[in-house]
Design an enzyme around this catalytic site. Structure first.
Site, PDB file in Angstrom:
ATOM      1  N   ASP A   1       0.637  -1.269   0.198  1.00 39.27           N
ATOM      2  CA  ASP A   1       0.226  -0.058  -0.005  1.00 39.27           C
ATOM      3  C   ASP A   1       0.970   1.457  -0.040  1.00 39.27           C
ATOM      4  OD1 ASP A   1      -2.781   1.662   0.892  1.00 39.27           O
ATOM      5  OD2 ASP A   1      -2.115   1.872   2.223  1.00 39.27           O
TER       6      ASP A   1
ATOM      7  N   GLU B   1      -3.444  21.038   0.360  1.00 35.84           N
ATOM      8  CA  GLU B   1      -3.698  22.506   0.762  1.00 35.84           C
ATOM      9  C   GLU B   1      -4.044  22.686   2.118  1.00 35.84           C
ATOM     10  OE1 GLU B   1      -8.217  23.148  -0.367  1.00 35.84           O
ATOM     11  OE2 GLU B   1      -7.264  23.811  -2.093  1.00 35.84           O
TER      12      GLU B   1
END
EC number: 7.6.2.1
Length: 1135
Positions: free
Chosen positions: A357, A461
C-alpha cells in the site's frame, strides 16, 4: 440483482448500542469453541506424515504383525497433535479479535448506515475514508431533506417508520442503489447518503443513521476476503517428499517380504524345529505377507514423527527472535515487531514479489511545506558561512516563529532569509503568502482562542495554509461571503466573490476576492504545465528562473505548485460575474459554459512563484526499496490514490527514476484499448515474446488442465508500469489477465492506482496463479486486509489507519523500513536453518533406518531389529534431538550486518536452492552410503573376532552396540560439519548428547539394571566388554572416516569451484569501517514535476459559496489582534 428489505423504526440511542453489541459483531478468528477440534485435526491430517502415523497405529494393534507396542506410536502422535493444536489455538487467539460495534463517532463508523440527520447545516457530514481507500482528504455526505428534519429529536426518531429497499450486500465501495419509502413518498438513495463501515466522522458533533448492512454484510468486510490456512512451500514440498519416502519404504518392505518368502521356502521350512512359524502361518508366502507389514513398522523411522514436533519448535523459536529484535522496535509509539503466526517464518526467506500500500505504508501521510520560489528567489536551503549548502538534520537551527502568537508550533522551517523578507514587508513575499492564505477550500476550527485546527480537503492544501499561517498570514475564519485573515498581526476581512473550483481537467483553482481597501484580485494556483500557458508575456524571464527552481524541487521528489495573481477591472468583473451567474443556473451545458468563463478570466496572470511540498516518506523507505531491489525482489504498489499522487511517491522513494527506459501508463477505457496498451508495452520490452517460437506462447497453446506457470522473463532494459483501477478492471478479466501478468512481470516496478480493496487481492492472486513465486503483501489500513489475507505472507503496519491490517496479518511492525530486516535477516536465517534441519534430519534417519534393511539379508528377513530397543526409543527423542535443534535455532552463515550489506545473499532462497527435490535425493544417497558403512564395517570387524583374552565377542549384542555407537558419533560429526555458527549451546548439546548416550548405555547394560529388570535390559555387560577393545574403536574410527571424508571433500571442492553467495562473503574479509559507513543519501535528478497538489476529487468550492456548510454565526471583527480579546468562532462543527 438481489434485493434486501429493511423495515423497522429507528430505535433510541441506548437500544441501538445494545443492538449493535449483539448483532454487529465480526469475528476474524479461524476457529471457535465447537469447530476448533474438527478443523484443526483436519488441517493437521493434511500433513501426510500424520495420517501415516495414524495408519501405523492401526497396524500395531494387529498382534500378528506388530513387533513394537502400540503406545510407542500413540504417545508421540498424540503429543504432536496436542502441541501443534495448542500452538494453532494460541496463534488464532492472538491474531484475531471480536470486533463489536459501539458507534463511537470520534473513532469510526462500524456499520453501513443511511445518514438521517446530523449536527451540521442541511445535515451535511464530513468523513475521512482512509480505512476504505487510503485517502485522508475530507468527503461530504448529505442526508435526505425529509430525514434531515428529524434533527436530534429522539421522539421523532423513535416514531420514524420507513421502508428501505436496496441491493444485496456487495463489495462495491463507490456505489449504492436503493429507495426509501416514507409516508407514501418514494425517495432515491445513492452512495452520497451512505456512511460506510470504516469511515471516520470529522467536524460533526452528532449524527443519526439507519443500519443498512451490519457485520460481515458491510462493504468493508465484503472486500476483506476470507481467512485461509496458509502453508509454506516447504510444507507442501515435505508432503511430496513424504509420499516419495512412503514409496521408497514400500519398495524396501516389498524386497524384504519377498526375501522372507524365498528364505522361508528354501531354508526356514526345514528348520521349523528350531525356528517354528508363528501361529496361523502355514506357508512361506503368507509369512512374507506378514513380514511386509512388520517391516513397515520397523522401518517407519525413515519418517520419524518427531520431525514435525521439531519443525514447530524451530518455527516458534525463530518467531521469538522477531518479537525480541530491538532493531525492529519503534520507540515513538512503543511498538515492537510481532510474529503473529509461527508457521510461516522460513517463507520470509523466499519472497519474490512485494505488494505494498502507499498511504501510511510508504508515506507518513503528512505533508510539509519544504521549499518555495518567490519572485525568482529560492527559499528553503541552508548555507554555511562559505556559501556551501549544508544538509538539514535534527541539529539544524529552526526558524523562530515566537513573534507570531498564532503560529503552529509543529511547523518547522530552516531558511531564516524567508522570515527576514516577510518582516521587511517585501511586497512579492507578502503577496505570495496572502495568496496561500486566501486561495483554498480549507475549513478552520478553533476550540480555544488561538488554537487553530485546519480541516483540509487534501493534506497539500492544509500544508500550504499552515505555512502561510506561520509566516504571518493566518487564515482565521470563513463565511460564504468572507474570508478572515490575520496579516502580520492585523485582522482583515476579504470579501469572497467567486471560487473557480479545481477539477482533474483544469488542474488549478482560483478565488476572486475584494480586499478591505476595495481592490479586486484573482489568486490562482495549479500545475506549472497549465498555469504557464496563462501567464502574461512580461513574466517570461521570471518564468525561466522559476522553472529552474521547479526542476530542483522535482529532483528531490517534492510536490510542486505554481501560484499567480491578476488585478481585475471593476466594470469587467461585474459583467463577468453576471454571465457567471447565468451559466451557473443554466439547465443545459452548465459545465461547459462555466469552463469557458473560467478560461476567459484566468488569462494574463502575473507569476508570483512556486511551492514545494514534501509528502513525507517514512524514515528509510528509499534505502529499503533500493536494498530489496538488490535482493531481486520486485515491488508493486497498490493504492487507492489517484495516478498523479501515486507516481509522485514512486519517484520520491526511488521506485521510479529517470534512468528507466520507459514508464508505461495503462489507462484504456475499453477492453481493446487496455489489451493494445499492454501488448505495445510488452513489444517494446521483449519483441521476441510475440514469436511463435516463444516458449511461453507454445506452452499456453497446449490445452492442459494443469495450472500453467509463466517462467521468469528478462526485458531488454529497466521499465516501470502504471495502471489505473478502471483499466485494471478490464485487465483482470479472463482473456486479458495473462497479458497483464506477462507485461507487468517484465517491469521492475508496477504501480496500480485507484484500485479497490478487492482489486488489490485480485492482483496478488493473479501473480500467485501464474508465477512460481512467494508473495508478500504489506499495508496499514482496512482496505489492505484483503490482499494481506491473499498473499503467502501478510504484514501489517501499526499506522494511523487503525489496527485492521495488523489483526489480519502474519507479521506486524511500525515502520516500512523494518521489512528489509524481517526478510534479509530473520527470513533468510529462518529459511537456511529450516533447510539445514531438514537435510540433516532426513540424512540421519536414512542412515539410522537403512541399517535395518541391510541387516535383513543376514537375519533371514525376520524383522529383527539391529539396535537395542532402548536405543531405538531414545535415538530421535534424546540422542539426536538437541544438537539439531541447537543448529536450527542459532546457526548463521553470516551475521545480520553482512546480511543487510549484501542483499544478494537473499537470492538463493527465492530460487529455493537450499532444499528441494534434488537436495533431498542427495541427502537420501548420502544416508544410503552411510548406512552401508555403518553396517558392513562393524559387521566385518565383528566377524569371527576374538578378544585379547581369547573370548569371542562376535555376538549380536556386541554388534548392535558397535553399530549404534558408530552411528551416533557419525551423525554428531555431521552436525558439526553443518554448523556455521558455533555457540556454547551448540557445544553443550553435541558433547552433552554423546555423554548422555554413553552414560545411559553403561547404566542400562550394567549388572544392576539386569537384576532389577531382567526382561527389559538383556544386554548385560555388553558395553564394558565391547568398548574396552582397541579393535572396536579402530573400527569406529574407520567408520567415521569413511562416512565423513567424502562429505568434506565434496564441500571443499564445491566451495572452490562453485561457491555460494555465502561462501563468497565469508571468503573475503570485510573491513569494519565498511560495515559502519553511513548510508548515502538518495537523491534523484528529474525533469518531471508533479502536476498539482490538490485534492483527489472535485473541490468544495460550490459547497462553500452556497453556505450550506456554514453555521449562522458572526465572523471576526476587522480589528487588530492586539486590540483586545476576540471571541473564538468555529464555522465547522466540533467533534
Amino acid at each position: 440483482m438481489g434485493c434486501a428489505v429493511i423495515l423497522f423504526p429507528v430505535l433510541p440511542i441506548l437500544f441501538i448500542f445494545l443492538f449493535f453489541l449483539q448483532n454487529n459483531s465480526i469475528k476474524t478468528s479461524k476457529y471457535n469453541f465447537f469447530t476448533f477440534l474438527p478443523l484443526n485435526l483436519f488441517e493437521q491430517f493434511q500433513r501426510i506424515a500424520n495420517a501415516y502415523f495414524l495408519f501405523l497405529l492401526i497396524l500395531q494393534l494387529i498382534p500378528q504383525i506388530s513387533s513394537l507396542a502400540w503406545f510407542t506410536t500413540v504417545v508421540p502422535l498424540v503429543l504432536v497433535l496436542a502441541v501443534s493444536g495448542v500452538k494453532d489455538a494460541i496463534d488464532d487467539f492472538v491474531r484475531s479479535i471480536l470486533l463489536t460495534c459501539t458507534l463511537d463517532l470520534s473513532v469510526c463508523v462500524q456499520a453501513d448506515l443511511l445518514l438521517l440527520s446530523s449536527s451540521e447545516p442541511h445535515s451535511l457530514t464530513y468523513i475521512e475514508t482512509a480505512e476504505l481507500d487510503g485517502e485522508t482528504n475530507l468527503k461530504v455526505k448529505q442526508a435526505l431533506t425529509v430525514t434531515a428534519e428529524l434533527g436530534e429529536d429522539l421522539q421523532k426518531l423513535t416514531e420514524f417508520n420507513g421502508e428501505v429497499k436496496c441491493e444485496a450486500p456487495n463489495n462495491k465501495l463507490d456505489k449504492f442503489t436503493g429507495t426509501l419509502t416514507l409516508r407514501g413518498e418514494k425517495y432515491a438513495l445513492d452512495n452520497e447518503k451512505m456512511l460506510l463501515r470504516g469511515c471516520t466522522i470529522r467536524n460533526t458533533e452528532w449524527c443519526f443513521g439507519l443500519v443498512i448492512y451490519a457485520g460481515p454484510d458491510t462493504k468493508l468486510m465484503q472486500n476483506s476476503g476470507k481467512t485461509t490456512f496458509k502453508r509454506t512451500s516447504i510444507d507442501r514440498l515435505m508432503n511430496v517428499l513424504v509420499l516419495v519416502i512412503f514409496a521408497f519404504l514400500a519398495l524396501m518392505c516389498l524386497i524384504l517380504a519377498i526375501g522372507n518368502g524365498i528364505w522361508e521356502y528354501d531354508k526356514g521350512y526345514y528348520f521349523q524345529v528350531y525356528l517354528p512359524w508363528a501361529e496361523g502361518v502355514n506357508s512361506a508366502s503368507y509369512s512374507g505377507f506378514l513380514m511386509f507389514w512388520s517391516y513397515v513398522i520397523i522401518l517407519n523411522t525413515v519418517v520419524p514423527i518427531s520431525l514435525y514436533v521439531s519443525v514447530e519448535i524451530i518455527r516458534l523459536g525463530n518467531s521469538f527472535y522477531i518479537d525480541w529484535d530491538r532493531k525492529m522496535y519503534y520507540p515513538l509509539n512503543d511498538t515492537p515487531a510481532q510474529a503473529r503466526t509461527t508457521t510461516l517464518n522460513e517463507e520470509l526467506g523466499q519472497i519474490k514479489y512485494i505488494f505494498s500500500d502507499k498511504t501510511g505504508t510508504l508515506t507518513q501521510n503528512i505533508m510539509c511545506f519544504n521549499k518555495c520560489s518567490i519572485n525568482g528567489k529560492s527559499y528553503g536551503d541552508v548555507y554555511d558561512m562559505s556559501g556551501q549548502r549544508i544538509e538539514i538534520n535534527e541539529n539544524t537551527e529552526k526558524v523562530d516563529f515566537s513573534y507570531n502568537q498564532l503560529a503552529d508550533p509543529k511547523f518547522a522551517f530552516y531558511d531564516h532569509s524567508l522570515v527576514e523578507a516577510v518582516k521587511l514587508s517585501d511586497v512579492p513575499t507578502h503577496r505570495f503568502f496572502r495568496l496561500l492564505s486566501l486561495c483554498h477550500t480549507v475549513m478552520p476550527e478553533e476550540k480555544k482562542e488561538g488554537n487553530l485546527v485546519y480541516q483540509a480537503q487534501s493534506p497539500d492544501e492544509g500544508a500550504l495554509v499552515t505555512a502561510a499561517r506561520n509566516f504571518g498570514f493566518v487564515f482565521r475564519a470563513r463565511t460564504p461571503e468572507t474570508i478572515t485573515i490575520v496579516e502580520m498581526g492585523e485582522t482583515k476581512i476579504y470579501k469572497l466573490l467567486a471560487i473557480l473550483d479545481f477539477n482533474n481537467v483544469r488542474k488549478r483553482m482560483s478565488v476572486i476576492v475584494r480586499s478591505p481597501e476595495g481592490d479586486l484580485t484573482l489568486y490562482c494556483k495549479g500545475a506549472d504545465t497549465i498555469l504557464y500557458e496563462l501567464l502574461h508575456s512580461s513574466c517570461d524571464t521570471l518564468k525561466e528562473e522559476t522553472t529552474e527552481h521547479l526542476n530542483e524541487f522535482a529532483g528531490e521528489g517534492l510536490r510542486t505548485l505554481v501560484v499567480a495573481y491578476k488585478n481585475l477591472d471593476e466594470d469587467y468583473f461585474q459583467e463577468w460575474i453576471r454571465r457567471h451567474h447565468e451559466a451557473s443556473t443554466a439547465l443545459e451545458g452548465r459545465e461547459d459554459k462555466l469552463s469557458e468563463l473560467y478560461e476567459e478570466i484566468e488569462k494574463d496572470l502575473m507569476l508570483l512563484g512556486a511551492t514545494a511540498i514534501e509528502d513525507k516518506l517514512q524514515d528509510g523507505v528509499p534505502q529499503t526499496i533500493e536494498t530489496l531491489a538488490k535482493a531481486n525482489i520486485k515491488i508493486w504498489v497498490l493504492t487507492g490514490d489517484k495516478q498523479e499522487t501515486a507516481m509522485n511517491i514512486g519517484y520520491s522513494c526511488n521506485l521510479l527514476n529517470d534512468d528507466m527506459e520507459d514508464v508505461f501508463i495503462i489507462e484504456g477505457s475499453t477492453s481493446d484499448d487496455v489489451l493494445n496498451e499492454l501488448r505495445n508495452a510488452r513489444k517494446k520490452m521483449k519483441p521476441d515474446s510475440f514469436l511463435d517460437s516463444d516458449e511461453i506462447n507454445i506452452q499456453f497453446e497446449k490445452s492442459s488442465k494443469k495450472p500453467k506457470i509463466i517462467p521468469d522473463e528478462q526485458a531488454n532494459g529497466v521499465y516501470g508500469l502504471v495502471i489505473t483501477g478502471h483499466s485494471l478492471a478490464y485487465a483482470l478479466e479472463g482473456n486479458l489477465e495473462l497479458e497483464l501478468v506477462r507485461t507487468a512481470c517484465l517491469c521492475k516496478v508496477v504501480i496500480c492506482c485507484r484500485v479497490t480493496p478487492l482489486q488489490k487481492a485480485q492482483v496478488v492472486e493473479l501473480v500467485k496463479k501464474y508465477k512460481k513465486a512467494v508473495t508478500l503483501a504489506i499495508g496499514d489500513g482496512a482496505n489492505d486486509v484483503s490482499m494481506i489475507k491473499t498473499a503467502h505472507i501478510g504484514v501489517g503496519i501499526s499506522g494511523q489507519e487503525g489496527m485492521q491490517a495488523v489483526l489480519s496479518s502474519d507479521f506486524s511492525f511500525a515502520q516500512f523500513r523494518y521489512l528489509q530486516r524481517l526478510l534479509l535477516v530473520h527470513g533468510r536465517w529462518s529459511y537456511i536453518r529450516m533447510c539445514k534441519f531438514l537435510k540433516y534430519f532426513f540424512y540421519k534417519n536414512f542412515a539410522f533406518t537403512l541399517v535395518h534393511f541391510w541387516y535383513g539379508f543376514f537375519s533371514g528377513f525376520s524383522a529383527q531389529t539391529v539396535y537395542d530397543e532402548w536405543f531405538i526409543t531414545l535415538y530421535n527423542l534424546v540422542y539426536t534431538s538437541l544438537p539439531v535443534l541447537g543448529m536450527s535455532l542459532f546457526d548463521q552463515d553470516v551475521d545480520d550486518r553482512w546480511s543487510m550489506l549484501f542483499p544478494q545473499l537473499y537470492v538463493p532462497g527465492q530460487q529455493n536452492l537450499y532444499f528441494n527435490k534434488t537436495v533431498f535425493v542427495k541427502c537420501m544417497l548420502q544416508g544410503i552410503y552411510s548406512s552401508l558403512i555403518l553396517f558392513f564395517i562393524p559387521y566385518g570387524a565383528m566377524y569371527n573376532t576374538m578378544r585379547s583374552d581369547g573370548k569371542a565377542i562376535a555376538d549380536y549384542q556386541s554388534f548392535a552396540l558397535m553399530a549404534q555407537t558408530c552411528l551416533l558419533i557419525v551423525v554428531s560429526v555431521q552436525i558439526g560439519l553443518d554448523t556455521s555458527y558455533w555457540t556454547v549451546v551448540n557445544q553443550f548439546f553435541i558433547w552433552g548428547s554423546l555423554s548422555v548416550y554413553f552414560a545411559i548405555t553403561f547404566t542400562m547394560y550394567s549388572d544392576g539394571m539386569y537384576l532389577i529388570f531382567t526382561a527389559s535390559f538383556p544386554f548385560i555387560g555388553t558395553a564394558r566388554n565391547t568398548l574396552s577393545q582397541p579393535n572396536v574403536w579402530l573400527a569406529i574410527f574407520l567408520s567415521i572416516t569413511l562416512c565423513v571424508l567424502p562429505v568434506v571433500g565434496f564441500r571443499f571442492l564445491k566451495a572452490q569451484l562453485k561457491p555460494t553467495p555465502s561462501d563468497k562473503v565469508r571468503r573475503y574479509l570485510i573491513k569494519p569501517e565498511i560495515l559502519c559507513s553511513r548510508t548515502r543519501r538518495l537523491r534523484r535528478t528529474s525533469t518531471r514535476r508533479s502536476g498539482y497538489a490538490f485534492s483527489h476529487q472535485h473541490g468544495f468550492g460550490a459547497l462553500i459559496m452556497s453556505g450550506r456548510n456554514m453555521r449562522p454565526k458572526s465572523p471576526f471583527l476587522a480589528t487588530s489582534i492586539k486590540s483586545g480579546p476576540e471571541k473564538p468562532v468555529s464555522w465547522f462543527g466540533l467533534i
